[in-house]
Design a protein around this motif. Structure first.
Motif, short mmCIF file in Angstrom:
data_model
loop_
_atom_site.label_atom_id
_atom_site.label_comp_id
_atom_site.label_asym_id
_atom_site.label_seq_id
_atom_site.Cartn_x
_atom_site.Cartn_y
_atom_site.Cartn_z
N MET A 144 2.58 3.90 6.81
CA MET A 144 2.14 4.34 5.49
C MET A 144 3.02 3.75 4.39
O MET A 144 2.53 3.37 3.32
CB MET A 144 2.16 5.87 5.42
CG MET A 144 1.01 6.53 6.17
SD MET A 144 -0.59 6.18 5.40
CE MET A 144 -0.42 7.12 3.90
N GLU A 145 4.34 3.68 4.64
CA GLU A 145 5.24 3.10 3.63
C GLU A 145 4.88 1.64 3.36
O GLU A 145 4.80 1.21 2.19
CB GLU A 145 6.69 3.22 4.10
CG GLU A 145 7.25 4.62 4.00
CD GLU A 145 8.70 4.70 4.46
OE1 GLU A 145 9.37 5.67 4.12
OE2 GLU A 145 9.14 3.77 5.19
N ASN A 146 4.63 0.90 4.42
CA ASN A 146 4.27 -0.52 4.23
C ASN A 146 2.93 -0.66 3.51
O ASN A 146 2.76 -1.55 2.67
CB ASN A 146 4.21 -1.22 5.59
CG ASN A 146 5.56 -1.29 6.26
OD1 ASN A 146 6.60 -1.33 5.57
ND2 ASN A 146 5.58 -1.31 7.59
N PHE A 147 1.99 0.19 3.85
CA PHE A 147 0.66 0.10 3.23
C PHE A 147 0.72 0.43 1.74
O PHE A 147 0.12 -0.25 0.91
CB PHE A 147 -0.30 1.07 3.95
CG PHE A 147 -1.72 0.93 3.49
CD1 PHE A 147 -2.56 -0.02 4.05
CD2 PHE A 147 -2.23 1.74 2.48
CE1 PHE A 147 -3.86 -0.15 3.63
CE2 PHE A 147 -3.53 1.61 2.05
CZ PHE A 147 -4.35 0.66 2.63
N ILE A 148 1.52 1.48 1.38
CA ILE A 148 1.61 1.88 -0.03
C ILE A 148 2.32 0.81 -0.85
O ILE A 148 1.94 0.51 -1.99
CB ILE A 148 2.33 3.24 -0.16
CG1 ILE A 148 1.45 4.35 0.45
CG2 ILE A 148 2.67 3.57 -1.60
CD1 ILE A 148 2.16 5.69 0.55
N SER A 149 3.33 0.18 -0.25
CA SER A 149 4.08 -0.86 -0.97
C SER A 149 3.21 -2.06 -1.29
O SER A 149 3.36 -2.69 -2.34
CB SER A 149 5.30 -1.28 -0.16
OG SER A 149 6.17 -0.18 0.05
N SER A 150 2.30 -2.41 -0.40
CA SER A 150 1.48 -3.62 -0.59
C SER A 150 0.14 -3.33 -1.23
O SER A 150 -0.56 -4.26 -1.63
CB SER A 150 1.26 -4.31 0.76
OG SER A 150 0.65 -3.42 1.67
N ASN A 151 -0.25 -2.08 -1.36
CA ASN A 151 -1.55 -1.72 -1.94
C ASN A 151 -1.35 -0.55 -2.90
O ASN A 151 -1.61 0.61 -2.54
CB ASN A 151 -2.55 -1.35 -0.85
CG ASN A 151 -2.77 -2.48 0.13
OD1 ASN A 151 -3.55 -3.38 -0.12
ND2 ASN A 151 -2.07 -2.39 1.26
N ASN A 152 -0.89 -0.82 -4.11
CA ASN A 152 -0.53 0.24 -5.07
C ASN A 152 -1.75 1.05 -5.50
O ASN A 152 -1.69 2.26 -5.66
CB ASN A 152 0.15 -0.36 -6.30
CG ASN A 152 1.53 -0.92 -5.94
OD1 ASN A 152 2.18 -0.38 -5.05
ND2 ASN A 152 1.97 -1.96 -6.63
N SER A 155 7.94 11.57 -0.67
CA SER A 155 7.60 12.52 0.40
C SER A 155 7.72 11.86 1.76
O SER A 155 8.19 12.49 2.71
CB SER A 155 6.18 13.04 0.18
OG SER A 155 6.08 13.74 -1.04
N LEU A 156 7.30 10.61 1.83
CA LEU A 156 7.42 9.91 3.11
C LEU A 156 8.88 9.72 3.50
O LEU A 156 9.23 9.83 4.69
CB LEU A 156 6.71 8.55 3.02
CG LEU A 156 5.17 8.58 3.05
CD1 LEU A 156 4.61 7.21 2.72
CD2 LEU A 156 4.68 9.02 4.42
N ARG A 157 9.74 9.44 2.55
CA ARG A 157 11.17 9.27 2.87
C ARG A 157 11.76 10.59 3.37
O ARG A 157 12.53 10.61 4.35
CB ARG A 157 11.91 8.78 1.63
CG ARG A 157 11.69 7.28 1.36
CD ARG A 157 12.69 6.75 0.33
NE ARG A 157 12.47 7.32 -1.01
CZ ARG A 157 11.67 6.79 -1.92
NH1 ARG A 157 11.04 5.66 -1.65
NH2 ARG A 157 11.54 7.37 -3.11
N ASN A 158 11.39 11.68 2.71
CA ASN A 158 11.91 13.00 3.14
C ASN A 158 11.41 13.34 4.54
O ASN A 158 12.17 13.83 5.38
CB ASN A 158 11.47 14.08 2.14
CG ASN A 158 12.10 13.87 0.76
OD1 ASN A 158 13.15 13.24 0.64
ND2 ASN A 158 11.46 14.41 -0.27
N TYR A 159 10.10 13.10 4.78
CA TYR A 159 9.52 13.40 6.11
C TYR A 159 10.14 12.52 7.19
O TYR A 159 10.36 12.97 8.31
CB TYR A 159 8.01 13.21 6.04
CG TYR A 159 7.28 13.65 7.30
CD1 TYR A 159 7.57 14.87 7.91
CD2 TYR A 159 6.29 12.85 7.88
CE1 TYR A 159 6.91 15.27 9.04
CE2 TYR A 159 5.63 13.23 9.02
CZ TYR A 159 5.94 14.45 9.60
OH TYR A 159 5.30 14.84 10.74
#
Length: 802
Positions: free
Chosen positions: A336-344, A404-408
């Protein structure tokens, strides 16, 4: 004159006229009917001499799939019912019923390798063993297997309970007494006499090798499945002796049942013996294992530590499962982190397996904002305030999701570390189990395995004993063999019909071949395919005289009527001719088409109308006019005149050569027939050159100046020599004679080419068809209705019914 006549013709392009073919066949209707009668008679004789066969039928039901436990399946589930015949496919059962092994047993038990024949007159037929005056019996049943070729015996009943046996193949004769063994090469047989037989009775016995008789019956037995989804099989056998066929079918089914039962019993007995041997060995192993367990527990003082060990193992498995789930969540967070970074500003996957409720809710809200923004962009631009507001919200949600992803991710990593520590603690506890417990498990496991195998074998032995004792029938007889009294071969109606059809087809085929390969001119249509711009002046039937002279005075002669019609047509064609004398040439393509015949009879027919006729014998190569009229002697004529030198105005020479024709029939006329003949003279060596010198025009002029009404010129054939073409410009009408059923179609190209070249442009030209068959059913037969009315009653029957 038109010059577009057809000059070429291909028989392959000729269109077949169905009516013409039908009429051609009708000409030979008597032969066709005779052929059908003969063929039908042969069919009847075939039925009379051919033995009739009857069909014996039976039905059996195969109980497939209902006896799975009849035979032992094996020691494990992988050992299938390889020996259970009841589960075979129906196709396999059909092959079994037609196997040599089963059929040979049937043939052996019924002695069907021995055939009995009785001869009455020319007809020999098979008979039952019970009806034979003499029958045989093998002393040793095994001896029949030694026969390797057929043996043909002729046995005659003699006096004093004796017989005479003749080997037809070797002509060897044996005399013996009924009931006493007779030695043959293969063994001994006994001849037995039917009590109803009499002295002098004769029987023919054929002893075939068992394998030959078996193969013969295998080929005759018909086995088929009654329905696609059913288990019923139909058996059939066609035979001259239907009672024997019934016995064969019933015994074949019985033999199959017995073989199945024998196979099951043998397999069951072998299985029980095998199980007993294994039980004996396994019993010893089980006793030894029990002793070892007892000694081991006593020596190690073990009661039950197995429960504690099982608890620790279960805990380890539970912790490892939790660790796996947390590891999966950690991988999904990275995705999810990679997807959010490349697809804002793109839609986020919403159901990939993350279990955190806040993340799932935030992802859902983020996707709603993206969808709303995409809808606005369809009707507005990026500068729209609402779009800009949504861009700000999407950016905020994007940042919140990342946080939220970093905390999780951090919380998941901590949980994974704790689980790894717990797993290490449980693993240490398991490793501390005493080694003696592991030894206990090895002994216990061996004990359990041997005990289970022992119990299984006891169970299977019991099942096998029950199955072997019960042996239910796999094959059930639905209908025993029976036969209908109506023979199935030969089929009387079919044989008679086929015979009649053969009798029809053979002559029609021969007639059609003659028609197809016959390249002779048959009708007006054949001529029109080459020449379609010349008138037809008439049709002459086959001459009803052998003398070549038609009885032109007869009112019942079709030939005389045809020449009268020809006379009318000639007058019609020359009606506009200014000359008082009409000059008519008679020519043809080849010799033999009847030019002389037509010339003579046309001259007499014209003379019959009180006309003065000059008949010129212009075929100086092969003159026939005088021969046909019976005028004997050597006469000078055209040849001598054409070869003369001098003036041509004086026709005294020609006048001196004129012959007065005499009508050959004994009839009295009110006025004499004025027919003069100018003979051809001697046959010259150079006829073409003589005709080219121009003096033949003087001959025609002679006829005109002497007040002849008609000058008939018998000319040479144009397809053979050029003589006619050298003098045809002196004529008023050229009658081109074509003989039907004589002239080949290809030769008509000569006439077509002459017309195309303009050779007949200086005069009128007409076609006359000769030798028309007025009785053959062709298109000209109706033209002549004045023939003699003989056999009127027969003609009426033919006309009405045939």
């Amino acid at each position: 004159m038109e010059k577009n006549a057809k000059s070429s013709y291909s028989e392959n392009e000729e269109e077949l006229d169905v009516k013409e073919i039908a009429l051609y066949f009708l000409r030979y209707w008597r032969w066709i009917i005779l052929s059908m009668i003969l063929a039908t008679g042969l069919g009847y004789l075939y039925l009379l001499f051919t033995p009739k066969k009857y069909l014996s039928e039976s039905k059996i039901l195969i109980n497939t799939g209902n006896h799975e436990n009849l035979i032992i399946s094996g020691l494990t589930n992988n050992m299938s019912d390889f020996s259970d015949l009841s589960t075979s496919k129906l196709d396999d059962w059909i092959e079994m019923l037609k196997s040599r092994r089963l059929v040979s047993k049937v043939i052996d038990k019924l002695d069907l390798n021995v055939q009995y024949n009785e001869k009455k007159g020319f007809i020999s037929k098979n008979i039952y063993k019970e009806d034979a005056s003499v029958y045989i019996k093998f002393v040793d049943e095994k001896s029949k297997f030694l026969i390797n070729k057929s043996i043909y015996l002729e046995v005659t009943v003699n006096k004093n309970n004796q017989f005479i046996c003749k080997d037809i193949t070797t002509t060897e004769t044996i005399k013996g007494n009924f009931g006493e063994p007779v030695k043959f090469a293969f063994g001994e047989i006994i001849f037995l006499r039917n009590p109803l037989s009499e002295s002098g009775d004769k029987i023919f016995i054929t002893i075939k090798p068992l394998i030959e008789a078996t193969l013969s019956y295998i080929n005759s037995i018909e086995v088929e499945i009654a329905s696609k989804n059913g288990n019923i099989i139909n058996l059939g056998l066609k035979s001259i002796l239907p009672e024997n066929a019934n016995k064969v079918i019933d015994l074949l089914v019985t033999q199959l049942q017995e073989d199945i039962i024998d196979d099951k019993v043998k397999i069951g007995q072998n299985t029980i013996s095998f199980i007993n041997d294994r039980l004996s060995l396994i019993s010893k192993d089980l006793s030894s294992t029990d002793d070892n367990m007892e000694k081991y527990k006593s020596g190690k003082k073990i009661v039950d530590v197995e429960t504690e060990g099982r608890k620790e193992v279960n805990e380890s498995l539970r912790l490892e499962e939790q660790l796996k789930q947390y590891s999966i969540q950690l991988n999904l967070i990275d995705y999810m982190e990679n997807f959010i970074s490349s697809n804002n500003n793109s839609l986020l996957p919403s159901n990939i397996g993350l279990t955190d409720a806040s993340l799932i809710s935030a992802t859902h809200e983020f996707n709603k904002l993206v969808l709303e923004r995409d809808k606005l962009l369809k009707s507005s631009t990026d500068e729209n305030p609402m779009v800009k507001n949504l861009d700000i919200q999407i950016r905020d949600y994007n940042n919140n999701l990342k946080q939220s992803l970093r905390n999780y991710k951090n919380s998941t990593s901590i949980a994974i570390g704790n689980l790894q520590k717990q797993i290490g603690q449980v693993t240490n506890k398991i490793s501390e189990l005493p080694a003696k417990e592991r030894g206990f498990k090895d002994i216990f496991r061996k004990q359990q395995t041997i005990e289970a195998l022992y119990l299984l074998l006891l169970k299977k032995r019991e099942e096998t004993e029950i199955a072997t004792a019960s042996t239910p029938n796999v094959v059930k007889i639905v209908d025993k063999a029976f036969y209908s009294k109506t023979p199935v071969y030969p089929k009387s109606v079919i044989i008679i019909f086929i015979s009649a059809m053969i009798g029809l087809i053979i002559p029609m085929g021969i007639i059609y071949l003659f028609f197809f390969f016959d390249d002779k001119i048959k009708s007006k249509k054949d001529i029109e395919k080459f020449v379609d711009n010349l008138p037809f002046i008439g049709y002459l039937p086959k001459a009803d005289t052998n003398t070549g002279i038609v009885d032109i005075q007869s009112i019942n002669s079709s030939s005389a009527e045809a020449f009268r019609i020809l006379r009318t047509n000639v007058n019609f064609l020359l009606a506009n001719n200014e000359s008082l004398t009409k000059c008519v040439y008679i020519t043809s393509t080849i010799s033999g088409e009847g030019k002389t015949f037509v010339s003579i009879n046309l001259a007499f027919t014209l003379a019959l109308a009180s006309k003065k006729i000059l008949l010129i014998e212009a075929d100086i190569r092969k003159p026939k006019v005088r021969d046909n009229l019976g005028i004997l002697g050597k006469y000078e004529g055209i040849s001598e005149y054409l070869s003369m030198n001098g003036e041509d105005e004086d026709f005294d020479f020609l006048s001196s050569k004129i012959i007065q024709a005499t009508y050959p029939f004994i009839k009295q006329f009110a006025t004499p027939l004025n027919v003069d003949i100018l003979p051809s003279g001697k046959i010259p060596p150079n006829p073409a050159e003589l005709l080219m010198n121009g003096r033949f025009a003087h001959i025609i002029e002679y006829g005109r100046k002497n007040n002849y009404d008609y000058v008939i010129v018998d000319t040479p054939p144009v397809g053979v020599v050029t003589d006619t073409l050298l003098i045809n410009n002196y004529s008023d009408l050229v009658v081109f004679l074509i003989r039907a059923n004589y002239l080949k179609k290809k030769l008509l190209e000569t006439l077509a080419q002459l017309i195309k070249d303009g050779k007949f442009n200086d005069h009128k030209t007409a076609i006359l068809i000769n030798n028309v068959d007025s009785k053959g059913g062709d298109e000209y037969g109706h033209k002549y209705g004045y023939s003699e009315e003989k056999n009127i009653w027969f003609r009426k029957i033919v006309k009405k019914y045939i």
